[in-house]
Design an enzyme around this catalytic site. Structure first.
Site, mmCIF file in Angstrom:
data_model
loop_
_atom_site.group_PDB
_atom_site.id
_atom_site.type_symbol
_atom_site.label_atom_id
_atom_site.label_comp_id
_atom_site.label_asym_id
_atom_site.label_seq_id
_atom_site.Cartn_x
_atom_site.Cartn_y
_atom_site.Cartn_z
ATOM 1 N N ARG A 1 30.114 29.388 65.377
ATOM 2 C CA ARG A 1 29.469 30.649 65.742
ATOM 3 C C ARG A 1 30.254 31.819 65.152
ATOM 4 O O ARG A 1 31.482 31.750 65.001
ATOM 5 C CB ARG A 1 29.457 30.761 67.265
ATOM 6 C CG ARG A 1 28.777 31.998 67.853
ATOM 7 C CD ARG A 1 27.301 31.954 67.648
ATOM 8 N NE ARG A 1 26.603 32.841 68.619
ATOM 9 C CZ ARG A 1 25.369 33.253 68.467
ATOM 10 N NH1 ARG A 1 24.679 32.892 67.400
ATOM 11 N NH2 ARG A 1 24.797 34.017 69.375
ATOM 12 N N THR B 1 15.738 31.023 63.156
ATOM 13 C CA THR B 1 16.827 30.045 63.144
ATOM 14 C C THR B 1 16.282 28.812 62.447
ATOM 15 O O THR B 1 15.126 28.767 62.067
ATOM 16 C CB THR B 1 17.265 29.777 64.608
ATOM 17 O OG1 THR B 1 17.761 30.989 65.170
ATOM 18 C CG2 THR B 1 18.334 28.717 64.731
ATOM 19 N N GLU C 1 20.193 34.814 63.154
ATOM 20 C CA GLU C 1 19.612 35.451 64.346
ATOM 21 C C GLU C 1 18.231 36.017 64.082
ATOM 22 O O GLU C 1 17.273 35.281 64.126
ATOM 23 C CB GLU C 1 20.548 36.506 64.942
ATOM 24 C CG GLU C 1 20.474 36.572 66.469
ATOM 25 C CD GLU C 1 19.306 37.384 67.011
ATOM 26 O OE1 GLU C 1 18.824 37.050 68.106
ATOM 27 O OE2 GLU C 1 18.888 38.335 66.359
ATOM 28 N N GLU D 1 24.152 38.492 64.504
ATOM 29 C CA GLU D 1 24.394 37.716 65.720
ATOM 30 C C GLU D 1 25.045 38.519 66.843
ATOM 31 O O GLU D 1 24.939 38.146 68.020
ATOM 32 C CB GLU D 1 25.271 36.492 65.401
ATOM 33 C CG GLU D 1 24.643 35.476 64.472
ATOM 34 C CD GLU D 1 23.501 34.693 65.089
ATOM 35 O OE1 GLU D 1 23.131 34.976 66.246
ATOM 36 O OE2 GLU D 1 22.971 33.794 64.417
ATOM 37 N N ASP E 1 23.357 39.401 70.054
ATOM 38 C CA ASP E 1 23.195 38.409 71.120
ATOM 39 C C ASP E 1 24.116 38.702 72.304
ATOM 40 O O ASP E 1 23.992 38.079 73.358
ATOM 41 C CB ASP E 1 23.477 36.995 70.598
ATOM 42 C CG ASP E 1 22.291 36.404 69.860
ATOM 43 O OD1 ASP E 1 21.211 37.029 69.861
ATOM 44 O OD2 ASP E 1 22.427 35.312 69.269
ATOM 45 N N SER F 1 24.735 32.111 72.749
ATOM 46 C CA SER F 1 23.587 31.628 71.987
ATOM 47 C C SER F 1 22.735 30.719 72.869
ATOM 48 O O SER F 1 23.198 30.215 73.899
ATOM 49 C CB SER F 1 24.066 30.842 70.764
ATOM 50 O OG SER F 1 22.982 30.186 70.124
ATOM 51 N N SER F 2 21.495 30.498 72.446
ATOM 52 C CA SER F 2 20.630 29.507 73.087
ATOM 53 C C SER F 2 20.406 28.289 72.194
ATOM 54 O O SER F 2 19.617 27.407 72.546
ATOM 55 C CB SER F 2 19.278 30.124 73.443
ATOM 56 O OG SER F 2 19.423 31.116 74.418
ATOM 57 N N GLY G 1 13.990 29.308 67.614
ATOM 58 C CA GLY G 1 13.113 29.941 68.583
ATOM 59 C C GLY G 1 13.768 30.907 69.534
ATOM 60 O O GLY G 1 13.228 31.174 70.604
ATOM 61 N N GLY G 2 14.961 31.446 69.206
ATOM 62 C CA GLY G 2 15.615 32.365 70.125
ATOM 63 C C GLY G 2 15.921 31.682 71.437
ATOM 64 O O GLY G 2 16.234 30.497 71.489
#
Length: 574
Positions: free
Chosen positions: A111, A395, A415, A432, A435, A459-460, A480-481
């Site tokens: 990340r 993503t 992102e 990013e 986020d 993050s998801s 997909g966020g």
């Protein structure tokens, strides 16, 4: 039939050097939500990515004897060229990897990190008000130190088998010689033209002569080819200490909107972190995902952990949809309160996935009516303030099983679509850092996901490997966020509880409830349940739910792969 499918794919790529089994991306049957896209089977190896070129790049590496890490590098380098709006060398990633030699599953956190200049008020204006989201996205303050180049080097040194020059040959040639712009890329440029126009380099590349690239146009990127050549010859160091790093700093410092600073020390401090996977029991399976700065592993694990306390329902049964809606909402409540960078806060992974805790959460989900309220749980000693952060759905995901028994699940991102819209070295830079929670504290206290120097934003992303009797059974993930969590959970439930094969499970209508509104995929069978769910007390919304799931199943020695028909993904294997 399989040969015909492959020949159509090969023609579109202008290559015909090998003959893998493949499946073209086709539109789903909107009436039922199920796709005409076929389940793909193979015996030796398989790769599923979001773009035909990326799948082909990885396939050729696997065909040449490379392993899953080699193929991932080829696919990621290609995605950064052919699907640049979603991921690339200017972004970050999370990797789950099962090493067949050690029989160990581990995860790698690549990340992005916030620069040292970051303050908790990074996304507040001079009056202390939150910036408008897209105002913060487009420009310099949203850019974190990228993780993908260092991840490629780190994983290649540890696990790779082929030389980087060979691995990167396909994307280098493609960047030099050009590729046809896909329909998806062309539409994405059109939809984001206003933001792209704000930065000269991106505008010149994606909108030459002031007009967005059209489907079928040939696009070349010599700067990107040179960056990949540097990566092949010198590794990641030039991306973190040399001219390539300086180019990123300059782009951020000279942004037309919200100029910012990324220093040499920021680059030098970047590290890929190996972390223990987060695993949860779901019926006879063990579902493992990312911990670290991702909330995906815990949230997917909680949803499945709650669902596993009830008898499986049939596909589309109201009872099952009700349970899934409440389980998802409860998981998101915990995500919003407890999840963040574990190097900065105490993330209670074990407590959130413990049997006693999930028993209590399942009692809430088991009510006859939809939950009127779904508060986060209470964990002793932790009093974080609940907060959400907007994550936009641009993503990509890669799933790979190689001929040696290694299994990879990687979700990778910049992102937002086209990230910050800043470019350097031929690739887009991430956004990013948006986020993070824009508001670092509220009346309840400090927000776990508040900005800080060298912190990783929550993050998801939810790359997942499902184990059965300790062995890999499925590799799955999605873009997909924050909806990624729901897309992955639905796919696993559709396969395990509803008995669908992996392609049908991916194609099945998307349904999810994050913050109290039950979202149902428009034009599919899911929308037929709107009135019934409303009758149970759910607030409902019918809308587009554009997942991009890639998955591979390992079943009785046969590989079964699926790609989401909502995007342009392709599965290839032998």
């Amino acid at each position: 039939m399989k040969k015909l499918i492959y020949l159509a794919l090969a023609a579109s790529l202008a290559i015909a050097q090998s003959q893998p089994t493949g499946a073209d991306a086709t539109a789903p049957e909107r009436a039922s939500g199920l796709s005409k896209q076929s389940l793909v089977k193979a015996n030796k190896f398989m790769i599923a990515t979001a773009n035909p070129h990326a799948s082909q790049a990885g396939y050729e590496v696997l065909k040449a004897g490379g392993n899953a890490i080699d193929a991932m590098i080829a696919a990621q380098a290609t995605l950064g060229l052919t699907e640049p709006q979603s991921s690339g060398l200017g972004g970050g990633a999370f990797v789950l990897y099962y090493d067949s030699k050690s029989k160990k599953l581990t995860s790698f956190d690549a990340r992005e990190i916030a620069p040292a200049s970051t303050t908790p008020e990074r996304f507040l204006d001079a009056r202390g008000k939150e910036l408008e989201f897209m105002d913060a996205v487009v420009g310099g303050i949203s850019v974190g130190v990228p993780g993908v180049p260092r991840m490629i080097e780190y994983l290649h040194k540890r696990y790779g088998s082929l030389k980087l020059e060979k691995i990167l040959k396909y994307p280098i040639n493609l960047a030099q010689n050009g590729f046809k712009v896909s329909n998806r890329l062309a539409k994405s440029i059109e939809q984001n033209a206003e933001n792209l126009a704000k930065n000269k380099t991106a505008a010149e590349y994606f909108m030459p002569n002031g007009k967005g690239l059209r489907e079928g146009q040939i696009l070349k990127n010599k700067a990107y080819a040179n960056a990949l050549k540097t990566l092949a010859k010198e590794g990641a160091e030039p991306f973190y200490s040399g001219k390539l790093a300086q180019n990123i700093s300059t782009s951020v410092a000279q942004a037309s909107n919200h100029k910012a600073k990324i220093s040499q020390n920021d680059f030098a401090s970047y590290k890929v972190i190996e972390r223990e996977p987060v695993c949860a029991q779901y019926r006879e399976f063990e579902v493992c995902g990312m911990g670290g700065a991702s909330s995906g592993g815990v949230a997917v694990g909680q949803i499945l952990g709650i669902m596993g306390r009830f008898e499986p329902s049939q596909a589309g049964e109201l009872r099952g949809l009700k349970l899934l809606g409440d389980a998802s909402r409860l998981a998101f409540a915990d995500r919003n309160k407890f999840m963040g960078d574990p190097d900065f806060i105490n993330v209670p992974y074990q407590a959130l996935l413990s049997s006693s805790y999930l028993d209590e959460r399942a009692k809430l989900a088991g009510s006859k009516q939809a939950l009127a309220d779904a508060p986060a749980g209470e964990i002793a000693g932790l009093a974080y303030a609940p907060s959400t952060a907007l994550e936009l759905p641009s993503t990509s995901h890669i799933s790979i099983v190689d001929s040696y028994g290694n299994v990879l699940s990687m979700t990778t991102s910049i992102e937002n679509a086209f990230g910050s819209t800043l470019m350097a070295n031929g690739y887009l830079l991430n956004n990013e850092l948006t986020d993070f929670s824009f508001v670092p504290r509220n009346e309840a206290g400090i927000v776990a996901n508040s900005p800080a120097p060298h912190k990783r934003p929550r993050s998801s992303m939810a790359p997942t490997i499902v184990l059965l009797n300790g062995k890999p059974y499925m590799s799955v993930g999605s873009p997909g966020g924050s909806r990624i969590i729901g897309y992955v959970a639905k796919t696993i439930i559709a396969h395990v509880d509803w008995g669908l094969d992996v392609q049908a499970a991916i194609s099945y209508p998307n349904v999810l409830n994050r913050f109290g509104t039950y979202e149902l995929e428009v034009g599919t069978a899911a929308s037929k349940h709107e009135s019934e769910l409303a009758g149970l007390g759910f607030k409902t919304q019918i809308r587009e739910l554009n997942s991009g799931v890639q998955a591979i199943l390992i079943k009785d020695g046969v590989l079964e792969g699926g790609a989401d028909p909502r995007r342009e993904g392709v599965v290839l294997g032998d």
